[in-house]
Design a protein around this motif. Sequence first.
Motif, PDB file in Angstrom:
ATOM      1  N   ALA A 102     -15.651  30.495 111.391  1.00 30.06           N
ATOM      2  CA  ALA A 102     -15.090  30.974 112.660  1.00 30.06           C
ATOM      3  C   ALA A 102     -16.111  30.788 113.770  1.00 30.06           C
ATOM      4  O   ALA A 102     -17.293  31.065 113.583  1.00 30.06           O
ATOM      5  CB  ALA A 102     -14.700  32.440 112.544  1.00 30.06           C
ATOM      6  N   GLN A 125      -0.928  23.361 109.344  1.00 29.72           N
ATOM      7  CA  GLN A 125      -0.822  22.855 107.980  1.00 29.72           C
ATOM      8  C   GLN A 125       0.620  22.890 107.508  1.00 29.72           C
ATOM      9  O   GLN A 125       1.419  23.671 107.999  1.00 29.72           O
ATOM     10  CB  GLN A 125      -1.707  23.679 107.035  1.00 29.72           C
ATOM     11  N   ILE A 150      -3.487  31.621 108.461  1.00 33.24           N
ATOM     12  CA  ILE A 150      -4.413  31.390 107.349  1.00 33.24           C
ATOM     13  C   ILE A 150      -4.803  32.713 106.706  1.00 33.24           C
ATOM     14  O   ILE A 150      -4.778  32.867 105.480  1.00 33.24           O
ATOM     15  CB  ILE A 150      -5.696  30.697 107.865  1.00 33.24           C
ATOM     16  N   GLY A 194      -2.837  20.181 114.266  1.00 35.57           N
ATOM     17  CA  GLY A 194      -3.547  21.456 114.346  1.00 35.57           C
ATOM     18  C   GLY A 194      -2.922  22.550 113.515  1.00 35.57           C
ATOM     19  O   GLY A 194      -3.146  23.729 113.755  1.00 35.57           O
ATOM     20  N   LEU A 254     -12.538  37.949 115.040  1.00 35.14           N
ATOM     21  CA  LEU A 254     -13.198  36.692 114.695  1.00 35.14           C
ATOM     22  C   LEU A 254     -12.389  35.480 115.134  1.00 35.14           C
ATOM     23  O   LEU A 254     -12.814  34.345 114.979  1.00 35.14           O
ATOM     24  CB  LEU A 254     -13.455  36.614 113.185  1.00 35.14           C
ATOM     25  N   GLY A 255     -11.200  35.726 115.665  1.00 33.33           N
ATOM     26  CA  GLY A 255     -10.415  34.632 116.224  1.00 33.33           C
ATOM     27  C   GLY A 255      -9.931  33.615 115.206  1.00 33.33           C
ATOM     28  O   GLY A 255      -9.819  32.441 115.504  1.00 33.33           O
ATOM     29  N   ILE A 256      -9.672  34.058 113.983  1.00 31.88           N
ATOM     30  CA  ILE A 256      -9.170  33.129 112.969  1.00 31.88           C
ATOM     31  C   ILE A 256      -7.646  33.101 113.044  1.00 31.88           C
ATOM     32  O   ILE A 256      -7.022  34.109 113.356  1.00 31.88           O
ATOM     33  CB  ILE A 256      -9.620  33.560 111.567  1.00 31.88           C
ATOM     34  N   GLN A 257      -7.074  31.938 112.753  1.00 28.23           N
ATOM     35  CA  GLN A 257      -5.614  31.829 112.827  1.00 28.23           C
ATOM     36  C   GLN A 257      -4.944  32.863 111.926  1.00 28.23           C
ATOM     37  O   GLN A 257      -5.247  32.938 110.738  1.00 28.23           O
ATOM     38  CB  GLN A 257      -5.169  30.445 112.354  1.00 28.23           C
ATOM     39  N   LEU A 282      -9.448  23.596 110.983  1.00 34.80           N
ATOM     40  CA  LEU A 282      -8.026  23.790 110.723  1.00 34.80           C
ATOM     41  C   LEU A 282      -7.227  23.759 112.012  1.00 34.80           C
ATOM     42  O   LEU A 282      -6.009  23.758 111.998  1.00 34.80           O
ATOM     43  CB  LEU A 282      -7.797  25.104 109.979  1.00 34.80           C
ATOM     44  N   SER A 283      -7.921  23.740 113.136  1.00 34.91           N
ATOM     45  CA  SER A 283      -7.207  23.688 114.404  1.00 34.91           C
ATOM     46  C   SER A 283      -7.033  22.245 114.885  1.00 34.91           C
ATOM     47  O   SER A 283      -6.607  22.022 116.016  1.00 34.91           O
ATOM     48  CB  SER A 283      -7.962  24.502 115.447  1.00 34.91           C
TER      49      SER A 283
END
Lengths: 369, 350
Positions: free
Chosen positions: A347, A95, B137, A93, B131-134, A297-298
Amino acid sequence: MTTPVKNPETQVKRPDESLFKRLTRQQLFIPVAALILLVLFNLIADPSFFAISVKENSLGNPVLSGNIISVLDNASELVILAIGMTLVTASSGGQDISVGATMAIAGSVILRMVCGNEVSANTMHMPLILAVLIGILVSMVFGAFNGTLVAYFKIQPMVATLIMFTAGRSIAAWINNNQLPIMNDITFKYAGTFLPGIPIPTPVFITALVILIFWLVLKFTTLGLYTQSVGINANSSRLNGLDPKLIKLLTYVILGVCVAIAGFIRVSRSGSINYSRIAENIEMDAILAVALGGNALSGGKFNIYGSILGAYVIQFLTTTLYKYDVPSTALPAYKAVVVILLVVLSAPVVREKLASMKKAPAKAAKEVS
Amino acid sequence: MPKGIALDKQGRLKDRVAMTDTNLLLTITVVVFFILYLSAVFFLGGSFAKPQNFLNILNNNASLIVLSCGMSIVMITGGIDISVGAVTSLVCMVCAVNLEQQGGNMLTVILIGLGIGLAFGVVQGFLVAHLGIQPFIISLAGMFFAKGMTTIVSKEPIRVTNEGFLAVKDTRVIVPGLGSPNKLGVYIPAYVEVGVVIALLVVVLLFCMLRWTKLGRAFYAVGGNNQSANMLGINVRRTKFLAHVLCSLLAGLGGILYFLHVGSGDVANGAGDEMNAIASSIIGGTLLTGGVGNVVGTFFGVLSLNTIKRIVSSLGFDEAWWSNITVAGMLCLFLVIQSIVLLRKNTSKQ
């Protein structure tokens, strides 16, 4: 997570859109659409982009040249990295951001092996295959180091690999005492340029071979299944008798092998190395390839062919940008914009919003709450 | 974050445990720093014993202190921001262009620096929080964007000759009582640059903010456990958003301080500072999993990191690559220590 459940509903509601919807839900939709857009753009702007001609290279062999060949050729390292990166992403999960730095290490080791201690060697001091194997071995060790930190010490993958990202290029320089060895033997460059008598660049064949091997491995072993199950739920895979830690570690070691092969191709293109510049920013491209291929990507489920296609699309984009005289140092800015667009579109919140926009408001409100 | 520390009923207990974590890790950091520095003074002596040498660590790292504090805040909320080094570089370059080619002054420099930081913070914060993006990244993309933009603004290094700027750059704040006589017996007062004063001010302000304001406590709550924080009535998204804005704003300020220190815009400015900032925060006892950390610890983290860099270089390993390897080694060591502490605690709870 909830989107797949909602599909049938939306499709029933709007049957006229069903084909388009079904298309957009395909995992390969994004890379294929991006590729088509790029091809169309180049066709309209300058059809000569696609011209392929036969030229003589410096050795007098007839070789193919043209932008398409250059895309296929230059994407090789990226494709190989993207394959390994997909596995790592699926299992852990996260990179590995140290691939560029580890490529520098692998390249440095291989050059050191074939050059001995000479700065400019004309003959190889060791059979090439042995040097490459040692490079792969070293790279696997670094992969195992990253994997151990991730799997056994439970450190977030990107932070764990930050260590090698910081130190990798320095270690690469240290291996060769900060000298820049040059290998002049022409057979060393076969892997990165052309084999005599064959007009297609060798990296294309190496890439095809790697893809074939991974296809066979995924088809005939449980690696793919185990990786996915660990990525989806490590705990329940443990209860089912898998060892999630070992599998995570394994994916990092596999990535190490991919990195070494990519590093070998890169150094054999020129027969030399520049520690701070070699494979610079390639980690970004590799992550982008995985994301572009429609992989989460998770972690969890993955599609290795999506990543491969994604890698070619990225190289296509790079070549196109180069053609319009974008300097190489400014490229990251353009790519960063693409990355942000991609992750925003993928997303979950945005997807849900897009899906609920097309529904009755009452239902949308229900979904959100 | 499956920290597995506390169930809902034990919410209070968890809070107390987290605070002792902070204190424990802070103590480790401070002790490590003093051991490092004192052993350097005893075994390497000479230059390490001079107060000015210590102050030079501050002079050279004023911007890093500010960057690391911002990084700590984001890490306390459970995120990360690796764009700070590149933002520093971008700020330096734009400020240099502004001063040299557009007739700017100190005020425009400050506005530009904070403006760029704010812009990065708002965009990244929005993408991460809403938006809950990592965060990794997003900030990776931010880092590459800033790097690319820096070279688009100018590829060539720009040296600043603006007088008003140089006057501020060369202002030295004398530290009383720490000076020492030089070889000719003339007393040379010890000094710090303006940037250090600002950096220390930032540390103090952030320390107070984290300890005594509602927002500061919210950062810890969100990092400790998203859901409990939500149940306590904390707006989790807003808190995360503000953490990223604050971090990038501090990166902008760090850029200004870096610019004040080196006085030029260069693509290589601030290279690797995101790693230094993360390493400093981690050495300073900020947990990557969020909820634990302290800017004072981070401050000592910066000092420890640079002390060990100096020790390594004065031991004769002065090639450029040793510095990176040292940072990575320290980072690795402290990550593993943290991980062991966390893993042991989790198993003892079960």
